[in-house]
Motif scaffolding. Structure first.
Motif, PDB file in Angstrom:
ATOM      1  N   TRP A  28       0.831  -1.189   0.000  1.00 27.40           N
ATOM      2  CA  TRP A  28       0.000   0.000   0.000  1.00 27.40           C
ATOM      3  C   TRP A  28       0.873   1.249   0.000  1.00 27.40           C
ATOM      4  N   THR A  29       1.934   1.263   0.803  1.00 29.39           N
ATOM      5  CA  THR A  29       2.856   2.386   0.834  1.00 29.39           C
ATOM      6  C   THR A  29       3.519   2.568  -0.519  1.00 29.39           C
ATOM      7  N   ARG A  30       3.930   1.487  -1.141  1.00 26.27           N
ATOM      8  CA  ARG A  30       4.579   1.558  -2.452  1.00 26.27           C
ATOM      9  C   ARG A  30       3.623   2.089  -3.511  1.00 26.27           C
ATOM     10  N   LEU A  31       2.394   1.605  -3.503  1.00 23.82           N
ATOM     11  CA  LEU A  31       1.419   2.048  -4.494  1.00 23.82           C
ATOM     12  C   LEU A  31       1.051   3.516  -4.309  1.00 23.82           C
ATOM     13  N   ARG A  32       1.014   3.983  -3.086  1.00 25.84           N
ATOM     14  CA  ARG A  32       0.685   5.384  -2.822  1.00 25.84           C
ATOM     15  C   ARG A  32       1.816   6.320  -3.272  1.00 25.84           C
ATOM     16  N   SER A  33       3.057   5.814  -3.325  1.00 25.63           N
ATOM     17  CA  SER A  33       4.193   6.671  -3.682  1.00 25.63           C
ATOM     18  C   SER A  33       4.546   6.591  -5.156  1.00 25.63           C
ATOM     19  N   VAL A  34       3.775   5.834  -5.962  1.00 24.51           N
ATOM     20  CA  VAL A  34       4.057   5.725  -7.390  1.00 24.51           C
ATOM     21  C   VAL A  34       3.719   7.043  -8.058  1.00 24.51           C
ATOM     22  N   ASP A  35       4.680   7.614  -8.759  1.00 25.63           N
ATOM     23  CA  ASP A  35       4.497   8.863  -9.473  1.00 25.63           C
ATOM     24  C   ASP A  35       4.107   8.546 -10.901  1.00 25.63           C
ATOM     25  N   THR A  36       2.865   8.907 -11.267  1.00 26.46           N
ATOM     26  CA  THR A  36       2.390   8.603 -12.604  1.00 26.46           C
ATOM     27  C   THR A  36       2.545   9.779 -13.558  1.00 26.46           C
ATOM     28  N   SER A  37       3.161  10.866 -13.084  1.00 23.03           N
ATOM     29  CA  SER A  37       3.368  12.010 -13.961  1.00 23.03           C
ATOM     30  C   SER A  37       4.492  11.703 -14.950  1.00 23.03           C
ATOM     31  N   ALA A  38       4.738  12.656 -15.839  1.00 29.84           N
ATOM     32  CA  ALA A  38       5.771  12.455 -16.862  1.00 29.84           C
ATOM     33  C   ALA A  38       7.124  12.234 -16.199  1.00 29.84           C
ATOM     34  N   PRO A  39       7.920  11.331 -16.741  1.00 30.94           N
ATOM     35  CA  PRO A  39       9.229  11.064 -16.141  1.00 30.94           C
ATOM     36  C   PRO A  39      10.147  12.277 -16.286  1.00 30.94           C
ATOM     37  N   THR A  40      10.974  12.447 -15.294  1.00 33.70           N
ATOM     38  CA  THR A  40      11.945  13.538 -15.338  1.00 33.70           C
ATOM     39  C   THR A  40      13.319  12.956 -15.600  1.00 33.70           C
ATOM     40  N   THR A  41      14.168  13.768 -16.190  1.00 36.28           N
ATOM     41  CA  THR A  41      15.512  13.324 -16.502  1.00 36.28           C
ATOM     42  C   THR A  41      16.463  13.843 -15.428  1.00 36.28           C
ATOM     43  N   THR A  42      17.278  12.942 -14.928  1.00 33.25           N
ATOM     44  CA  THR A  42      18.296  13.344 -13.968  1.00 33.25           C
ATOM     45  C   THR A  42      19.645  12.895 -14.493  1.00 33.25           C
ATOM     46  N   THR A  43      20.652  13.625 -14.123  1.00 27.49           N
ATOM     47  CA  THR A  43      22.005  13.257 -14.532  1.00 27.49           C
ATOM     48  C   THR A  43      22.852  13.085 -13.289  1.00 27.49           C
ATOM     49  N   ALA A  44      23.824  12.245 -13.407  1.00 26.79           N
ATOM     50  CA  ALA A  44      24.739  11.993 -12.300  1.00 26.79           C
ATOM     51  C   ALA A  44      26.161  12.085 -12.827  1.00 26.79           C
ATOM     52  N   THR A  45      27.024  12.600 -11.998  1.00 27.65           N
ATOM     53  CA  THR A  45      28.423  12.692 -12.371  1.00 27.65           C
ATOM     54  C   THR A  45      29.150  11.491 -11.801  1.00 27.65           C
ATOM     55  N   VAL A  46      29.803  10.761 -12.676  1.00 27.98           N
ATOM     56  CA  VAL A  46      30.557   9.589 -12.258  1.00 27.98           C
ATOM     57  C   VAL A  46      32.025   9.899 -12.460  1.00 27.98           C
ATOM     58  N   THR A  47      32.793   9.666 -11.430  1.00 32.09           N
ATOM     59  CA  THR A  47      34.231   9.921 -11.531  1.00 32.09           C
ATOM     60  C   THR A  47      34.980   8.608 -11.526  1.00 32.09           C
ATOM     61  N   ALA A  48      36.224   8.689 -11.898  1.00 31.75           N
ATOM     62  CA  ALA A  48      37.047   7.485 -11.952  1.00 31.75           C
ATOM     63  C   ALA A  48      37.276   6.900 -10.569  1.00 31.75           C
ATOM     64  N   THR A  49      37.076   7.700  -9.536  1.00 35.11           N
ATOM     65  CA  THR A  49      37.305   7.210  -8.177  1.00 35.11           C
ATOM     66  C   THR A  49      36.037   6.654  -7.538  1.00 35.11           C
ATOM     67  N   SER A  50      34.945   6.620  -8.302  1.00 33.85           N
ATOM     68  CA  SER A  50      33.705   6.069  -7.755  1.00 33.85           C
ATOM     69  C   SER A  50      33.899   4.594  -7.409  1.00 33.85           C
ATOM     70  N   ILE A  51      33.415   4.220  -6.259  1.00 36.82           N
ATOM     71  CA  ILE A  51      33.533   2.831  -5.823  1.00 36.82           C
ATOM     72  C   ILE A  51      32.235   2.119  -6.186  1.00 36.82           C
ATOM     73  N   PRO A  52      32.329   1.054  -6.968  1.00 36.63           N
ATOM     74  CA  PRO A  52      31.092   0.334  -7.302  1.00 36.63           C
ATOM     75  C   PRO A  52      30.614  -0.487  -6.097  1.00 36.63           C
ATOM     76  N   TYR A  53      29.409  -0.217  -5.693  1.00 38.68           N
ATOM     77  CA  TYR A  53      28.821  -0.962  -4.591  1.00 38.68           C
ATOM     78  C   TYR A  53      27.933  -2.057  -5.165  1.00 38.68           C
ATOM     79  N   PRO A  54      27.946  -3.213  -4.547  1.00 31.40           N
ATOM     80  CA  PRO A  54      27.084  -4.284  -5.066  1.00 31.40           C
ATOM     81  C   PRO A  54      25.613  -3.908  -4.874  1.00 31.40           C
ATOM     82  N   THR A  55      24.820  -4.284  -5.803  1.00 31.98           N
ATOM     83  CA  THR A  55      23.384  -4.049  -5.719  1.00 31.98           C
ATOM     84  C   THR A  55      22.779  -5.122  -4.821  1.00 31.98           C
TER      85      THR A  55
END
Length: 190
Positions: A28-55
């Motif tokens: 119920w909490t998940r369904l209430r937080s679903v955003d059905t509006s148009a998707p927004t674009t976000t960008t992230a800066t990745v550097t060579a020193t970024s540490i990959p964390y396991p998913t």
């Protein structure tokens, strides 16, 4: 006649009901937080020193689920996995209060309800679970589910074979094919 609380059966019902309540609140909490509006674009800066964390990974609760056990599309945005027992008081309350129908009405195609067996309330629970999967072989899982909860009286010492057959008959199953499936044991490992 034994008092309900003197045996250990109420503990299984209580834990099953508590588990179902937690799952429902999370969905119920998940369904209430679903955003059905148009998707927004976000960008992230990745550097060579970024540490990959396991998913982090979770067990695949949808593995080996028969398509007939879905009430909704397998491609729905949210899948509510319901762990249930055919001899559980709280599981029957899920049916009698028509929670499945009200969730489907409110969220429509965004939601798929997926049934997983959790047969712990009684010795007969596993027998009914296997019978329901034989109904699923004819794409009548939910018809059997509803017929069972409509006519089954909880709290009996044993689940009668006649009661299982009556639910199958009320589900408009090919009873010969259904009984052949049950006798073969082909769904025993489901």
């Amino acid at each position: 006649m034994d008092n309900f609380f003197t045996g250990k059966k109420w503990v299984s019902w209580f834990l099953g009901g508590l588990w179902l309540l937690v799952v429902l609140v999370l969905v119920w909490t998940r369904l209430r937080s679903v955003d059905t509006s148009a998707p927004t674009t976000t960008t992230a800066t990745v550097t060579a020193t970024s540490i990959p964390y396991p998913t982090p990974s979770a067990p695949d609760l949808l593995a080996n689920v028969a398509p007939a056990n879905y009430d909704g599309s397998a491609t729905a945005l949210v899948k509510l996995v319901v762990f249930s027992d055919f001899d559980c008081l709280f599981c029957k309350a899920w049916y009698t209060r028509q929670l499945r129908e009200s969730l489907k009405a409110e969220f429509g195609d965004q939601l798929a309800i997926v049934f997983r067996h959790y047969p712990v309330a009684s010795e007969g629970s596993l027998t009914v679970a296997e019978a329901s999967q034989c109904a699923a072989e004819q794409d009548k899982f939910w018809a059997f589910h509803d017929a069972w909860f409509e006519q089954h009286v909880l709290g009996q010492d044993e689940i009668a074979e006649e009661e299982i057959v009556a639910a199958a008959a009320a589900s408009a199953l090919d009873l010969t094919a259904w009984q052949t499936c049950r006798d073969s044991g082909q769904v025993a490992d489901y």
